[in-house]
Design a protein around this motif. Structure first.
Motif, mmCIF file in Angstrom:
data_model
loop_
_atom_site.group_PDB
_atom_site.id
_atom_site.type_symbol
_atom_site.label_atom_id
_atom_site.label_comp_id
_atom_site.label_asym_id
_atom_site.label_seq_id
_atom_site.Cartn_x
_atom_site.Cartn_y
_atom_site.Cartn_z
ATOM 1 N N SER A 209 0.847 -1.190 0.000
ATOM 2 C CA SER A 209 0.000 0.000 0.000
ATOM 3 C C SER A 209 0.879 1.235 0.000
ATOM 4 C CB SER A 209 -0.910 0.003 1.230
ATOM 5 O OG SER A 209 -1.497 1.271 1.422
ATOM 6 N N LEU A 210 0.609 2.150 -0.921
ATOM 7 C CA LEU A 210 1.380 3.387 -0.973
ATOM 8 C C LEU A 210 1.140 4.237 0.268
ATOM 9 C CD1 LEU A 210 0.924 4.406 -4.729
ATOM 10 C CD2 LEU A 210 3.014 3.585 -3.629
ATOM 11 N N VAL A 211 -0.098 4.240 0.762
ATOM 12 C CA VAL A 211 -0.409 5.022 1.956
ATOM 13 C C VAL A 211 0.351 4.470 3.158
ATOM 14 C CG1 VAL A 211 -2.241 5.739 3.529
ATOM 15 C CG2 VAL A 211 -2.673 5.658 1.072
ATOM 16 N N ALA A 212 0.307 3.144 3.333
ATOM 17 C CA ALA A 212 1.000 2.528 4.465
ATOM 18 C C ALA A 212 2.504 2.750 4.376
ATOM 19 C CB ALA A 212 0.685 1.032 4.520
ATOM 20 N N ALA A 213 3.052 2.736 3.162
ATOM 21 C CA ALA A 213 4.490 2.953 2.998
ATOM 22 C C ALA A 213 4.874 4.403 3.253
ATOM 23 C CB ALA A 213 4.919 2.540 1.593
ATOM 24 N N ALA A 214 3.949 5.335 2.947
ATOM 25 C CA ALA A 214 4.280 6.754 3.064
ATOM 26 C C ALA A 214 4.278 7.235 4.510
ATOM 27 C CB ALA A 214 3.293 7.585 2.245
ATOM 28 N N LEU A 215 3.445 6.629 5.364
ATOM 29 C CA LEU A 215 3.303 7.152 6.726
ATOM 30 C C LEU A 215 4.600 7.072 7.533
ATOM 31 C CD1 LEU A 215 -0.286 6.047 7.785
ATOM 32 C CD2 LEU A 215 0.489 8.123 6.642
ATOM 33 N N PRO A 216 5.318 5.919 7.585
ATOM 34 C CA PRO A 216 6.590 5.904 8.320
ATOM 35 C C PRO A 216 7.618 6.871 7.747
ATOM 36 C CG PRO A 216 5.819 3.663 7.941
ATOM 37 C CD PRO A 216 4.957 4.561 7.114
ATOM 38 N N ILE A 217 7.644 6.995 6.409
ATOM 39 C CA ILE A 217 8.586 7.931 5.786
ATOM 40 C C ILE A 217 8.259 9.362 6.207
ATOM 41 C CG2 ILE A 217 9.457 8.837 3.616
ATOM 42 C CD1 ILE A 217 10.368 6.029 4.091
ATOM 43 N N GLY A 218 6.971 9.709 6.153
ATOM 44 C CA GLY A 218 6.572 11.056 6.543
ATOM 45 C C GLY A 218 6.905 11.361 7.991
ATOM 46 N N MET A 219 6.636 10.394 8.863
ATOM 47 C CA MET A 219 6.953 10.596 10.276
ATOM 48 C C MET A 219 8.451 10.786 10.481
ATOM 49 S SD MET A 219 6.834 8.073 13.488
ATOM 50 C CE MET A 219 8.610 7.887 13.271
ATOM 51 N N LEU A 264 2.753 0.530 13.083
ATOM 52 C CA LEU A 264 1.862 0.386 11.930
ATOM 53 C C LEU A 264 1.443 -1.067 11.727
ATOM 54 C CD1 LEU A 264 0.476 1.524 9.434
ATOM 55 C CD2 LEU A 264 2.654 1.366 8.212
ATOM 56 N N ALA A 265 2.363 -2.002 11.919
ATOM 57 C CA ALA A 265 2.020 -3.415 11.746
ATOM 58 C C ALA A 265 0.956 -3.848 12.755
ATOM 59 C CB ALA A 265 3.272 -4.278 11.896
ATOM 60 N N ARG A 266 1.095 -3.421 14.008
ATOM 61 C CA ARG A 266 0.085 -3.748 15.012
ATOM 62 C C ARG A 266 -1.260 -3.094 14.674
ATOM 63 N NH1 ARG A 266 0.568 -5.958 20.238
ATOM 64 N NH2 ARG A 266 2.006 -7.699 20.000
ATOM 65 N N HIS A 267 -1.200 -1.856 14.227
ATOM 66 C CA HIS A 267 -2.428 -1.146 13.849
ATOM 67 C C HIS A 267 -3.185 -1.901 12.754
ATOM 68 C CE1 HIS A 267 -5.102 2.237 13.027
ATOM 69 N NE2 HIS A 267 -4.770 2.158 11.749
ATOM 70 N N ARG A 268 -2.484 -2.402 11.765
ATOM 71 C CA ARG A 268 -3.135 -3.147 10.687
ATOM 72 C C ARG A 268 -3.705 -4.476 11.195
ATOM 73 N NH1 ARG A 268 -1.711 -2.099 5.208
ATOM 74 N NH2 ARG A 268 -1.225 -4.298 4.853
ATOM 75 N N GLU A 269 -3.037 -5.077 12.148
ATOM 76 C CA GLU A 269 -3.593 -6.294 12.744
ATOM 77 C C GLU A 269 -4.934 -6.011 13.410
ATOM 78 O OE1 GLU A 269 -1.135 -8.551 15.347
ATOM 79 O OE2 GLU A 269 0.625 -8.465 14.037
ATOM 80 N N ALA A 281 -5.559 2.368 16.547
ATOM 81 C CA ALA A 281 -4.351 3.176 16.729
ATOM 82 C C ALA A 281 -3.963 3.256 18.200
ATOM 83 C CB ALA A 281 -4.569 4.573 16.162
ATOM 84 N N GLY A 282 -4.952 3.451 19.084
ATOM 85 C CA GLY A 282 -4.656 3.510 20.508
ATOM 86 C C GLY A 282 -4.058 2.216 21.018
ATOM 87 N N ARG A 283 -4.639 1.075 20.608
ATOM 88 C CA ARG A 283 -4.116 -0.206 21.071
ATOM 89 C C ARG A 283 -2.743 -0.497 20.466
ATOM 90 N NH1 ARG A 283 -8.643 -4.874 21.931
ATOM 91 N NH2 ARG A 283 -10.128 -3.659 23.174
ATOM 92 N N ALA A 284 -2.529 -0.067 19.229
ATOM 93 C CA ALA A 284 -1.217 -0.280 18.607
ATOM 94 C C ALA A 284 -0.138 0.481 19.359
ATOM 95 C CB ALA A 284 -1.257 0.157 17.145
ATOM 96 N N VAL A 285 -0.439 1.721 19.744
ATOM 97 C CA VAL A 285 0.538 2.499 20.505
ATOM 98 C C VAL A 285 0.736 1.900 21.895
ATOM 99 C CG1 VAL A 285 0.995 4.765 21.533
ATOM 100 C CG2 VAL A 285 0.095 4.609 19.212
ATOM 101 N N ALA A 286 -0.350 1.363 22.495
ATOM 102 C CA ALA A 286 -0.243 0.792 23.834
ATOM 103 C C ALA A 286 0.543 -0.511 23.853
ATOM 104 C CB ALA A 286 -1.640 0.553 24.411
ATOM 105 N N THR A 287 0.518 -1.266 22.743
ATOM 106 C CA THR A 287 1.225 -2.551 22.709
ATOM 107 C C THR A 287 2.596 -2.404 22.050
ATOM 108 O OG1 THR A 287 -0.036 -3.070 20.691
ATOM 109 C CG2 THR A 287 -0.855 -3.972 22.773
ATOM 110 N N ALA A 288 2.628 -2.070 20.756
ATOM 111 C CA ALA A 288 3.910 -1.916 20.068
ATOM 112 C C ALA A 288 4.653 -0.668 20.544
ATOM 113 C CB ALA A 288 3.699 -1.851 18.562
ATOM 114 N N GLY A 289 3.905 0.330 21.028
ATOM 115 C CA GLY A 289 4.557 1.549 21.487
ATOM 116 C C GLY A 289 5.361 1.361 22.752
ATOM 117 N N ARG A 290 4.978 0.373 23.573
ATOM 118 C CA ARG A 290 5.743 0.136 24.804
ATOM 119 C C ARG A 290 7.165 -0.330 24.502
ATOM 120 N NH1 ARG A 290 1.214 -3.591 27.461
ATOM 121 N NH2 ARG A 290 1.664 -4.559 25.463
#
Length: 756
Positions: A209-219, A264-269, A281-290
C-alpha cells in the motif's frame, strides 16, 4: 501504567489527527527558524582534558606563537609538467602573488614564504621545507588563530580564493590542513535521499500500500527535520562535531522508520480484527509503542554513556544523536497515530498495485489468506522457527561458530584516524596530501609540535633539538622558536611516516617515554608533544582505555532493565551475550574491510585505513541500543504468547513467527539506510554506515531468527525463571510486559507466569 498512558495518547491523537499534525508542523517550523536565526556550523576539536597533547597546546598558547591555532596549506606546482620554480620566472611570480593574496584573507596570522626561500638558493629552499628538492612543488603554510575564533566562513574564503586563482595563475593549486578537517561540511544529503527511497520501496513491498508505505517515511522526515534543526541550534551554543549530523541522520532515519513500522504493523492487525481505526491506533501504541519507548530509551541511555570516555566531542556528539532518537520516539507515539487516524480504514487493505504484486508473488495462497495479517508470511516463518526448535543444538552451535569466526579479525583491531590520504582523488585535500608526500615525504603531512618550558635553562632546548633529530622516526626538525617573554620554546618536527601509520604513534610514544625525559634530565624543565597527529593518537588511546568500562556499564544496565521488563534472569543474560556476538562480528568485518582491504573497492575505499579511534565506542553504544529494539519487540510477543498459553515451545514458535516479517522488514530498511552512507567520501562515514548495516543484518537474521529460538528452546521453561526473593524486590514491569499491562489493552492473558 505506561500502557494505559500510551493507550490514551495514541487514541487521542487518532481522534484529533489534524490538531496533532498541525502542532508538529508548528514545532518543525519553529525549529527550522531557530536553526536559521541562532544555529551554528559543526566543527571538530579532537582533544580532551588531561592529555599530553592538550598540555602542549596550553604551553604554546602561553607563549603566544600562534602555533596552537588552526593551520592550512596551499600546495602548488607549475601547470607545465616539465617546469620548476627554480627555472620558471612566471611560476615564481605567480607564487609570490598567491602568497600575498592568502595573507590578506581574514584572520590569517601569517604565511610561509616559499618564493623568498627560492631567492635564497636551492639548498636553503630545501632546508626550509617550503620547496621540494626538484623545485616542482611549493607549500604556502597558513597560520590561523585558535578554532574558537574561527568559523566555516574562513574555510569558505580560502577555498573561494583557490577557485579564483586557479583561473588566473599558471599553477595547479591544491589545499588541505586542519582548517579543512575542522570546518568541512559532512557527507549526508544524497545518502539520506537514497536511504529514504530504499526504505519506501521496502515498506511498499511489505504492506502493498502506498499510503501505508508513506506514513513511516513522513513521520521520519518530520522527526529528522526537528532533530537536525535542534542539532544546528546546539552548534550555535557549543561545539558539535561534524560527524553528529551524519550519524544523527543515519540513526534517526533507521530507528524512526523502524519504530513506525512496529506500530503500523500492530495497527493493521487490529484493523483486520474489525476494530475502529481510532481504537486500533490507541491499542497499537499501547502494545507496540511500549517496546518502542523502552528500546528508544535504551538507545538514548547507551549513547549518553559515552560521557565515561571523558572526551568532550564524543559527549556532545552523543547528546546530539540522543536528541534525534528521543524526537523519533515522541513522533512514534503522537504523530504516527495521528497519521493512522487520518488515513482511516484504508490502511487495512492493500492497494491495487500491492494486490497485483502479492498475487504475482504469492499465488493462490496469498489470495486465500488475509493480507493485512500477513498469514502467508507467518506460516512460512512458523515452519522455519519450528524446524530450528526441533534441531536447536546444531543451529545454536553453527550460528555461534559463524559469528565467532566473523569476530576473529577484532584481534587485529588498530585504532587511529584516517588522514587525507584515504580520501578519494576528487577531493583537493587528497591531491594536496599526495603532492606534499611526493615532494617532502609522508611525515610532512602530520608534523608534531613539541612545546618546551626550559625553566630558565636554555641548554635544555639545544639538547632536545639534538636528541629529537637523532631519533630514527624523525625526518627533520624545523628551526626552533623561543618566546622572549615566557622562555617557552616550540619545535616543529616531521616524522618519517604518515599521520595514520602505526609507526607514527610509536614515534610519539617513544618521544614521550624515552627521548624527551633523556634530553630534559631530572630538572624542573618539562616538554609535551602536541599537534594534530599527537592529539588524535591521544584520543584513540583514551577511548581504548575507557572502552571496557563503558561496555561493562552498558551491559549491566541492559541486563537490569531487561530483567525488570521480562521478569527473568536467563532471558536478559542470553540477550546480552547474543548482542555481544553480533557486535563483535560487525567489528571483525570492519577490520577485514578497512584494515585488510577485503572488498573495500565495493564501497569506494581507495586505501586501507585504521579504524577511527572513537567509532568502536560509538558503534557499541548505538548497536547495543538498536539490537534491544528487536530483542524487546520479539520477546514481548513471545512473552505475550507464554502468558496466554503457558507453553514455552508454542510461545517461541508463535512469538518469533508473528514478529519475523516485521523484524526482517525493519532490518532491511535499516540496512538500506546505513549502506547508503557507506558509499560516502569520508572514511569515518563509511565506517559508521558499514558497521551499523552489518551489525543490524546479522542481528535480525542469524541472531533473532536462529540463535534466539534455538537457545530459548534449549533453556525451556527456565527461560522465565526468576528467584522469588528477587521477584519481590523488583517493581512490576513499567514497560508493559506485566500481566496488568496486557489487561489494560483489553488482551488479558489466560494464565499467569509459572516457574517462580
Amino acid at each position: 501504567m505506561l500502557s494505559k498512558a500510551l493507550l490514551r495518547l495514541g487514541a487521542g491523537a487518532a481522534r484529533h489527527p489534524w490538531r496533532v499534525i498541525a502542532a508538529w508542523l508548528i514545532a518543525t517550523t519553529l525549529a527550522v527558524l531557530a536553526a536559521v536565526a541562532f544555529g551554528g556550523r559543526t566543527a571538530d576539536s579532537m582533544t580532551a582534558p588531561g592529555l599530553d597533547s592538550r598540555r602542549a597546546a596550553e604551553l604554546i598558547e602561553r607563549a603566544g606563537t600562534g602555533q596552537e591555532g588552526m593551520t592550512a596549506q596551499v600546495v602548488v606546482t607549475p601547470l607545465d609538467d616539465g617546469a620548476t620554480f627554480f627555472d620558471d620566472d612566471g611560476a615564481r611570480t605567480a607564487l609570490t602573488r598567491l602568497r600575498a593574496e592568502v595573507k590578506r584573507l581574514p584572520h590569517v596570522l601569517g604565511t610561509s614564504d616559499p618564493a623568498g626561500a627560492l631567492g635564497a638558493g636551492r639548498d636553503t629552499a630545501v632546508r626550509g621545507g617550503l620547496v621540494s628538492a626538484d623545485g616542482r612543488i611549493a607549500v604556502v603554510r597558513v597560520q590561523y588563530p585558535d578554532q574558537s575564533r574561527l568559523s566555516a566562513d574562513d574555510l569558505d574564503a580560502l577555498v573561494g580564493l583557490g577557485h579564483r586563482l586557479r583561473a588566473e595563475l599558471p599553477l595547479r593549486i591544491e589545499m588541505g590542513g586542519s582548517l579543512f578537517y575542522a570546518f568541512s561540511d559532512p557527507d549526508g544529503g544524497a545518502s539520506e535521499l537514497i536511504g529514504l527511497l530504499a526504505a519506501a520501496a521496502i515498506l511498499f513491498l511489505a504492506f502493498g500500500s502506498l499510503v501505508a508505505a508513506a506514513l513511516p517515511i513522513g513521520m521520519a522526515v518530520f522527526g529528522l527535520t526537528v532533530g537536525v534543526a535542534t542539532m544546528t541550534v546546539m552548534a550555535g551554543v557549543t561545539e558539535v562535531p561534524t560527524f553528529a549530523p551524519v550519524l544523527g541522520s543515519m540513526v534517526g532515519l533507521g530507528v524512526g522508520i523502524d519504530y513506525a513500522l512496529f506500530v503500523l504493523a500492530r495497527h493493521r492487525e487490529y484493523l483486520a480484527r474489525g476494530l475502529d481505526p481510532h481504537e486500533a491506533a490507541g491499542r497499537a501504541v499501547a502494545t507496540a509503542g511500549r517496546p518502542v519507548v523502552f528500546a528508544g530509551g535504551t538507545v538514548v541511555v547507551s549513547i549518553l554513556g559515552l560521557a565515561v570516555a571523558n572526551v568532550p566531542f564524543m559527549t556532545v556528539g552523543g547528546l546530539a544523536v540522543s536528541i534525534v532518537v528521543l524526537i523519533m520516539v515522541l513522533a512514534s507515539v503522537t504523530l504516527l497515530p495521528a497519521f493512522l487516524g487520518a488515513a482511516g480504514p484504508r490502511l487495512g487493505r492493500a492497494g491495487r498495485i500491492g494486490r497485483a504484486l502479492r498475487t504475482r508473488t504469492r499465488g493462490r495462497l496469498a489470495r486465500r489468506r488475509d493480507p493485512a495479517a500477513g498469514a502467508a508470511h507467518a506460516a512460512g516463518w512458523r515452519r522455519w522457527i519450528g524446524h530450528v526448535s526441533r534441531h536447536p543444538v546444531p543451529y545454536a552451535v553453527g550460528a555461534a561458530g559463524l559469528l565467532l569466526t566473523a569476530a576473529l579479525p577484532v584481534l587485529g583491531l588498530r585504532v587511529g584516524l584516517p588522514d587525507d590520504g584515504s580520501l578519494p582523488q576528487s577531493r583537493t585535500e587528497r591531491r594536496a596530501y599526495d603532492l606534499v608526500a611526493e615532494g617532502f615525504g609522508p611525515g610532512t603531512n602530520g608534523p608534531l609540535v613539541i612545546a618546551v618550558d626550559p625553566a630558565g635553562d636554555r641548554a635544555v632546548v639545544d639538547r632536545l633539538v639534538t636528541t629529537v633529530a637523532a631519533d630514527p622516526g624523525i625526518a627533520s626538525v624545523a628551526p626552533t622558536h623561543i618566546d622572549r617573554a615566557t622562555g617557552i620554546a616550540t619545535l616543529v618536527v616531521f616524522p618519517t611516516t604518515s599521520p595514520q601509520d602505526k609507526a607514527t604513534a610509536d614515534t610519539i610514544a617513544r618521544l614521550r617515554t624515552d627521548v624527551l625525559p633523556t634530553a630534559i634530565g631530572p630538572g624542573p624543565a618539562r616538554a609535551h608533544v602536541g599537534g594534530a597527529a599527537a592529539s588524535l593518537s591521544d584520543v584513540g588511546r583514551r577511548t581504548s582505555q575507557r572502552l571496557p568500562v563503558f561496555v561493562a556499564a552498558v551491559l549491566a544496565m541492559s541486563f537490569l532493565l531487561l530483567m525488570l521488563v521480562f521478569r527473568s534472569v536467563l532471558v536478559p543474560l542470553k540477550a546480552v551475550l547474543l548482542n555481544l556476538l553480533s557486535i563483535g562480528a560487525a567489528y571483525g568485518i570492519m577490520v577485514a574491510v578497512f584494515q585488510w582491504g577485503w572488498g573495500g573497492a565495493l564501497i569506494g575505499l581507495e586505501a586501507t585505513v585504521p579504524i577511527v579511534s572513537f567509532i568502536p565506542m560509538f558503534l557499541f553504544a548505538i548497536l547495543f541500543g538498536l539490537s534491544m529494539d528487536y530483542e524487546v519487540f520479539l520477546l514481548s510477543r513471545v512473552r505475550e504468547e507464554y502468558l496466554r498459553t503457558g507453553d514455552n515451545g508454542t510461545a517461541i514458535v508463535e512469538g518469533v513467527s508473528r514478529t519475523a516479517r516485521i523484524i526482517t522488514s525493519a532490518a532491511l530498511i535499516m540496512v538500506a539506510v546505513f549502506l547508503s552512507f557507506a558509499v560516502a567520501d569520508d572514511p569515518s562515514t563509511k565506517m559508521f554506515g558499514l558497521g551499523l548495516a552489518t551489525a543490524i543484518l546479522i542481528d535480525a537474521t542469524v541472531v533473532r531468527m536462529v540463535l534466539v529460538p534455538a537457545t530459548m528452546t534449549l533453556l525451556g521453561r527456565t527461560n522465565w525463571w526468576l528467584p522469588k526473593w528477587l521477584d519481590r524486590m523488583l517493581p512490576r514491569g513499567p514497560v508493559g510486559t506485566d500481566d496488568t499491562d496486557a489487561e489494560s489493552t483489553g488482551e488479558a492473558p489466560r494464565t499467569r507466569l509459572v516457574d517462580r
